[in-house]
Motif scaffolding. Structure first.
Motif, PDB file in Angstrom:
ATOM      1  N   UNK A   7       0.675  -1.148   0.016  1.00 41.75           N
ATOM      2  CA  UNK A   7      -0.024   0.019  -0.203  1.00 41.75           C
ATOM      3  C   UNK A   7       0.923   1.246  -0.025  1.00 41.75           C
ATOM      4  N   UNK A   8       0.389   2.354  -0.350  1.00 42.44           N
ATOM      5  CA  UNK A   8       0.913   3.765  -0.544  1.00 42.44           C
ATOM      6  C   UNK A   8       0.698   4.027   1.017  1.00 42.44           C
ATOM      7  N   UNK A   9       1.710   5.070   1.415  1.00 39.00           N
ATOM      8  CA  UNK A   9       1.581   5.623   2.727  1.00 39.00           C
ATOM      9  C   UNK A   9       0.203   6.103   2.945  1.00 39.00           C
ATOM     10  N   UNK A  10      -0.581   6.769   2.242  1.00 35.09           N
ATOM     11  CA  UNK A  10      -2.026   7.380   1.993  1.00 35.09           C
ATOM     12  C   UNK A  10      -3.011   6.088   2.476  1.00 35.09           C
ATOM     13  N   UNK A  11      -2.763   5.153   1.690  1.00 33.75           N
ATOM     14  CA  UNK A  11      -3.530   3.749   1.864  1.00 33.75           C
ATOM     15  C   UNK A  11      -3.525   3.390   3.222  1.00 33.75           C
ATOM     16  N   UNK A  12      -2.157   3.253   3.490  1.00 38.09           N
ATOM     17  CA  UNK A  12      -2.028   2.695   4.997  1.00 38.09           C
ATOM     18  C   UNK A  12      -2.585   3.387   6.073  1.00 38.09           C
ATOM     19  N   UNK A  13      -2.210   4.730   6.027  1.00 35.67           N
ATOM     20  CA  UNK A  13      -2.933   5.622   7.112  1.00 35.67           C
ATOM     21  C   UNK A  13      -4.340   5.743   7.107  1.00 35.67           C
ATOM     22  N   UNK A  14      -5.158   5.350   5.911  1.00 35.86           N
ATOM     23  CA  UNK A  14      -6.503   5.578   6.044  1.00 35.86           C
ATOM     24  C   UNK A  14      -6.964   4.241   6.448  1.00 35.86           C
ATOM     25  N   UNK A  15      -6.308   3.060   6.168  1.00 34.30           N
ATOM     26  CA  UNK A  15      -6.828   1.831   6.948  1.00 34.30           C
ATOM     27  C   UNK A  15      -6.345   1.875   8.242  1.00 34.30           C
ATOM     28  N   UNK A  16      -5.316   2.384   8.852  1.00 35.20           N
ATOM     29  CA  UNK A  16      -5.070   2.510  10.100  1.00 35.20           C
ATOM     30  C   UNK A  16      -6.315   3.296  11.014  1.00 35.20           C
ATOM     31  N   UNK A  17      -6.508   4.638  10.413  1.00 34.02           N
ATOM     32  CA  UNK A  17      -7.709   5.472  10.913  1.00 34.02           C
ATOM     33  C   UNK A  17      -8.887   4.679  11.052  1.00 34.02           C
ATOM     34  N   UNK A  18      -9.332   3.844   9.881  1.00 36.38           N
ATOM     35  CA  UNK A  18     -10.511   2.867  10.085  1.00 36.38           C
ATOM     36  C   UNK A  18     -10.395   2.017  11.216  1.00 36.38           C
ATOM     37  N   UNK A  19      -9.206   1.263  11.416  1.00 39.75           N
ATOM     38  CA  UNK A  19      -9.140   0.314  12.324  1.00 39.75           C
ATOM     39  C   UNK A  19      -9.165   0.983  13.809  1.00 39.75           C
ATOM     40  N   UNK A  20      -8.847   2.317  13.840  1.00 38.20           N
ATOM     41  CA  UNK A  20      -8.689   2.899  15.020  1.00 38.20           C
ATOM     42  C   UNK A  20     -10.325   3.226  15.562  1.00 38.20           C
ATOM     43  N   UNK A  21     -10.805   3.683  14.504  1.00 33.22           N
ATOM     44  CA  UNK A  21     -12.512   4.204  14.633  1.00 33.22           C
ATOM     45  C   UNK A  21     -13.202   2.997  15.019  1.00 33.22           C
TER      46      UNK A  21
END
Length: 83
Positions: A7-21
């Motif tokens: 994944x790109x940095x942006x994709x990984x960050x978005x997935x991380x944010x979804x997990x946290x939420x």
């Protein structure tokens, strides 16, 4: 078996944010929380590594030599990881 695309940095960050939420929602089982936590640790490490590499790249993009600025090609080895 096909390899997973890194994944790109942006994709990984978005997935991380979804997990946290999802974890903060309070709707997950303990098992799901543990899975999300483990995945989140991997994604956070990937994001931190990406940021570190970008910072180092910016530090060495331009090199001053004898009063003149000399630009040189920077090669950074990637660490392709699968998530």
């Amino acid at each position: 078996m096909p390899r997973k695309k890194t994944p790109s940095f942006e994709q990984a960050l978005a997935e991380l944010e979804e997990l946290v939420q999802a974890m903060e929602s309070g709707d997950l089982s303990l098992e799901q929380l543990m899975e999300n936590y483990a995945k989140g640790v991997e994604l956070a490490k990937f994001c931190m590594t990406s940021l570190d590499r970008a910072e180092k790249a910016m530090d060495v993009v331009l090199k001053e030599k004898g009063g003149a600025v000399e630009e040189f090609r920077l090669e950074i080895e990637g660490d392709a990881r699968e998530f």
